[in-house]
Design a protein around this motif. Structure first.
Motif, PDB file in Angstrom:
ATOM      1  N   LEU A  48       0.822  -1.210   0.000  1.00 45.58           N
ATOM      2  CA  LEU A  48       0.000   0.000   0.000  1.00 45.58           C
ATOM      3  C   LEU A  48       0.859   1.264   0.000  1.00 45.58           C
ATOM      4  O   LEU A  48       0.486   2.285  -0.583  1.00 45.58           O
ATOM      5  CB  LEU A  48      -0.931  -0.011   1.214  1.00 45.58           C
ATOM      6  CG  LEU A  48      -2.027   1.049   1.242  1.00 45.58           C
ATOM      7  CD1 LEU A  48      -2.933   0.933   0.029  1.00 45.58           C
ATOM      8  CD2 LEU A  48      -2.842   0.932   2.517  1.00 45.58           C
TER       9      LEU A  48
ATOM     10  N   SER B  93       3.624   1.872  -1.557  1.00 47.08           N
ATOM     11  CA  SER B  93       4.030   2.259  -2.911  1.00 47.08           C
ATOM     12  C   SER B  93       2.884   2.930  -3.664  1.00 47.08           C
ATOM     13  O   SER B  93       3.112   3.831  -4.471  1.00 47.08           O
ATOM     14  CB  SER B  93       4.534   1.033  -3.682  1.00 47.08           C
ATOM     15  OG  SER B  93       3.496   0.094  -3.881  1.00 47.08           O
ATOM     16  N   ASN B  94       1.655   2.512  -3.384  1.00 44.73           N
ATOM     17  CA  ASN B  94       0.499   3.183  -3.991  1.00 44.73           C
ATOM     18  C   ASN B  94       0.380   4.617  -3.487  1.00 44.73           C
ATOM     19  O   ASN B  94       0.140   5.547  -4.264  1.00 44.73           O
ATOM     20  CB  ASN B  94      -0.784   2.409  -3.687  1.00 44.73           C
ATOM     21  CG  ASN B  94      -0.914   1.144  -4.515  1.00 44.73           C
ATOM     22  OD1 ASN B  94       0.091   0.550  -4.907  1.00 44.73           O
ATOM     23  ND2 ASN B  94      -2.128   0.715  -4.766  1.00 44.73           N
TER      24      ASN B  94
ATOM     25  N   SER C 127       2.822   6.861  -5.084  1.00 45.47           N
ATOM     26  CA  SER C 127       2.520   7.166  -6.482  1.00 45.47           C
ATOM     27  C   SER C 127       1.414   8.201  -6.646  1.00 45.47           C
ATOM     28  O   SER C 127       1.148   8.648  -7.768  1.00 45.47           O
ATOM     29  CB  SER C 127       2.126   5.876  -7.221  1.00 45.47           C
ATOM     30  OG  SER C 127       3.187   4.951  -7.217  1.00 45.47           O
TER      31      SER C 127
ATOM     32  N   VAL D  43      -4.512   6.335  -8.232  1.00 43.79           N
ATOM     33  CA  VAL D  43      -3.846   5.060  -7.995  1.00 43.79           C
ATOM     34  C   VAL D  43      -4.477   4.292  -6.830  1.00 43.79           C
ATOM     35  O   VAL D  43      -4.491   3.054  -6.828  1.00 43.79           O
ATOM     36  CB  VAL D  43      -2.333   5.282  -7.733  1.00 43.79           C
ATOM     37  CG1 VAL D  43      -2.097   6.018  -6.423  1.00 43.79           C
ATOM     38  CG2 VAL D  43      -1.594   3.960  -7.752  1.00 43.79           C
ATOM     39  N   MET D  44      -5.028   4.998  -5.836  1.00 45.95           N
ATOM     40  CA  MET D  44      -5.608   4.301  -4.687  1.00 45.95           C
ATOM     41  C   MET D  44      -6.931   3.634  -5.018  1.00 45.95           C
ATOM     42  O   MET D  44      -7.454   2.863  -4.217  1.00 45.95           O
ATOM     43  CB  MET D  44      -5.794   5.272  -3.519  1.00 45.95           C
ATOM     44  CG  MET D  44      -4.498   5.878  -3.024  1.00 45.95           C
ATOM     45  SD  MET D  44      -3.268   4.641  -2.553  1.00 45.95           S
ATOM     46  CE  MET D  44      -4.046   3.910  -1.135  1.00 45.95           C
TER      47      MET D  44
ATOM     48  N   ARG E 274      -7.097   1.726  -7.595  1.00 45.94           N
ATOM     49  CA  ARG E 274      -6.689   0.554  -8.362  1.00 45.94           C
ATOM     50  C   ARG E 274      -6.189  -0.533  -7.423  1.00 45.94           C
ATOM     51  O   ARG E 274      -6.108  -0.340  -6.207  1.00 45.94           O
ATOM     52  CB  ARG E 274      -5.614   0.940  -9.376  1.00 45.94           C
ATOM     53  CG  ARG E 274      -6.066   2.020 -10.349  1.00 45.94           C
ATOM     54  CD  ARG E 274      -5.109   2.139 -11.536  1.00 45.94           C
ATOM     55  NE  ARG E 274      -5.562   3.210 -12.418  1.00 45.94           N
ATOM     56  CZ  ARG E 274      -5.071   4.441 -12.409  1.00 45.94           C
ATOM     57  NH1 ARG E 274      -4.085   4.742 -11.578  1.00 45.94           N
ATOM     58  NH2 ARG E 274      -5.532   5.363 -13.227  1.00 45.94           N
TER      59      ARG E 274
ATOM     60  N   THR F 205      -4.171  -3.002  -5.118  1.00 52.84           N
ATOM     61  CA  THR F 205      -3.047  -2.829  -4.206  1.00 52.84           C
ATOM     62  C   THR F 205      -1.952  -3.829  -4.553  1.00 52.84           C
ATOM     63  O   THR F 205      -2.228  -5.015  -4.765  1.00 52.84           O
ATOM     64  CB  THR F 205      -3.508  -3.041  -2.751  1.00 52.84           C
ATOM     65  OG1 THR F 205      -4.566  -2.127  -2.462  1.00 52.84           O
ATOM     66  CG2 THR F 205      -2.370  -2.823  -1.771  1.00 52.84           C
ATOM     67  N   SER F 206      -0.720  -3.369  -4.587  1.00 53.87           N
ATOM     68  CA  SER F 206       0.397  -4.238  -4.934  1.00 53.87           C
ATOM     69  C   SER F 206       0.557  -5.365  -3.920  1.00 53.87           C
ATOM     70  O   SER F 206       0.408  -5.152  -2.710  1.00 53.87           O
ATOM     71  CB  SER F 206       1.700  -3.433  -4.981  1.00 53.87           C
ATOM     72  OG  SER F 206       1.608  -2.361  -5.886  1.00 53.87           O
TER      73      SER F 206
END
Length: 426
Positions: free
Chosen positions: A297, A299-300, A303, A310-311, A313, A315-316
């Motif tokens: 989260l 890294s999101n 960004s 981006v939030m 989309r 979550t990595s």
């Protein structure tokens, strides 16, 4: 010549002026009475009441737009019709229509900051300890039947099919500390009592002429893996779908905006499935703070300065199993690698931790014990050495890293105490 004096106004004109001055106040009273007589506004049909709306996320990974497995997209802004301003005792506060649960609804939070037992019992079990132990034993004994590209992250990783029929992601680190971080994060999750959220993971030694790798000797040549390198084998899990962060970490996040704490008062009106999701997120954010994992989260959030959406989309490195359980994937950025980059990523990790003020009681109890005994690194080392045969190949945390782990445990403990104090005065 004497100037004639002006006659004093009579009683009737004075009364008229007084009535004219009172008209605005009377008009306000009438408007308030009329508004009070109107029915209360309701959210749009199909939307849950309460401070947070709940929507469906866009289709992901094999999910059709019209049906299939739902993914968690949540906590969108409240519709304007559902929010009004209400004055009470001379103070203005935000009032949300229909935010009160039925009288017989049990609170999802106990003692101000802990998820209730009823809510925790609904959390999907994840990877049971016995099941994980059986898979790890089988994976260590199995031979690698094939190696395939794709499906496991970086191009240097491979999807392995084992001789027992199971599959595993084989991760080859750019440097050894990534594999070390993956292994140590997995066992720290065990110390914290949340290992069921991580897929089973074992270390393996790459030996082209060894029994385990002999069937894929040719594939190893094309992989450019170094002979004798330590890789991680992580159990492959089918039918996982992407996860969109809920508020206050998702739709409400924006550049320069302070995250609003997730506390007991914000949970009114949420469905059981929504609460179950948040229970798992509370563990995830605490776990990522302790490991300083920036590849999820955080890294999101980072960004957001380039991508304001981006939030909303996926979550990595976070996926959802078909039963709704979250799977904390790919934790190689944790601990070793993450601790080297604290100055860069803690401005994001720390606010994330502060945004959580409801916890699993078991997690809080373990943090308190590690704080009281000052034993975080010692217990991690004990567990790692007992459960990972190849631990010595990668070694353990340095003395400085061990101190950082304990300091972060202490910080989490103080934060939980702060949340408890805040809940006591509400």
């Amino acid at each position: 010549m004497k100037r004639a004096r002006r006659a004093a106004p009579g009683p009737l004109p004075v009364l008229g002026l007084l009535l004219l001055g009172a008209l605005p106040g009377l008009w306000t009273v009438l408007l308030r009475r009329e508004a009070a007589a109107l029915p209360e506004p309701r959210p749009p049909a199909g939307q849950s009441p309460g401070r947070w709306g709940w929507g469906r996320s866009p289709p992901v990974r094999g999910e059709s737009g019209g049906g299939g497995q739902k993914t968690f997209r949540t906590l969108l802004a409240v519709p304007a019709a559902a929010t009004d301003r209400e004055e009470r005792d001379g103070e203005e506060r935000l009032a949300v229509t229909d935010s009160q649960p039925p009288a017989d609804t049990a609170s999802p939070v106990e003692r101000g900051i802990f998820w209730s037992r009823e809510v925790e019992e609904q959390v999907p079990p994840g990877f049971a300890a016995e099941e994980a132990a059986a898979w790890l034993a089988a994976a260590r004994a199995a031979r690698v039947a094939s190696l395939e590209r794709g499906g496991c992250g970086r191009s240097s990783n491979r999807l392995a099919r084992l001789s027992d029929g199971s599959r595993a992601c084989v991760r080859y680190g750019i440097n050894p500390e990534q594999i070390q971080g993956e292994a140590l994060s997995y066992h720290l999750a065990g110390v914290l009592g949340m290992q069921e959220r991580l897929p089973p993971m074992a270390l393996a030694l790459v030996e082209a002429r060894g029994r385990q790798w002999e069937p894929v000797r040719e594939e190893l040549r094309g992989s450019h893996w170094a002979e004798g390198a330590v890789v991680s084998l992580t159990r492959w899990v089918d039918n996982l779908t992407a996860v969109v962060a809920p508020a206050p970490w998702g739709a409400e996040a924006s550049v320069g905006r302070r995250l609003q704490p997730l506390s007991a008062g914000e949970l009114v009106g949420l469905s059981p499935s929504q609460l179950v999701e948040l229970v798992q997120w509370s563990d995830l954010i605490l776990f990522d703070y302790l490991t300083a994992n920036f590849d999820r989260l955080v890294s999101n959030l980072f960004s957001l300065q380039w991508d304001p959406r981006v939030m909303r989309r996926a979550t990595s490195n976070l996926l959802r199993a078909p039963d709704g359980g979250l799977v904390f994937m790919d934790n190689e950025a944790g601990l070793v690698h993450g601790y080297r980059l604290l100055s860069m990523w803690d401005p994001y990790n720390e606010p994330l931790l502060r945004s959580v003020c409801v916890f699993r009681e078991g997690t809080a109890r373990r943090v308190a014990e590690l704080h009281r005994r000052r034993s975080a690194a010692a217990e991690l080392r004990r567990r790692y050495r007992a459960r990972e045969p190849l631990w010595a190949r990668l070694g353990f945390l340095s003395e400085r890293q061990a101190e950082l782990l304990q300091a972060r445990v202490d910080f989490v403990h103080r934060h939980i105490a702060h949340c408890r104090a805040q809940a006591a005065v509400l």
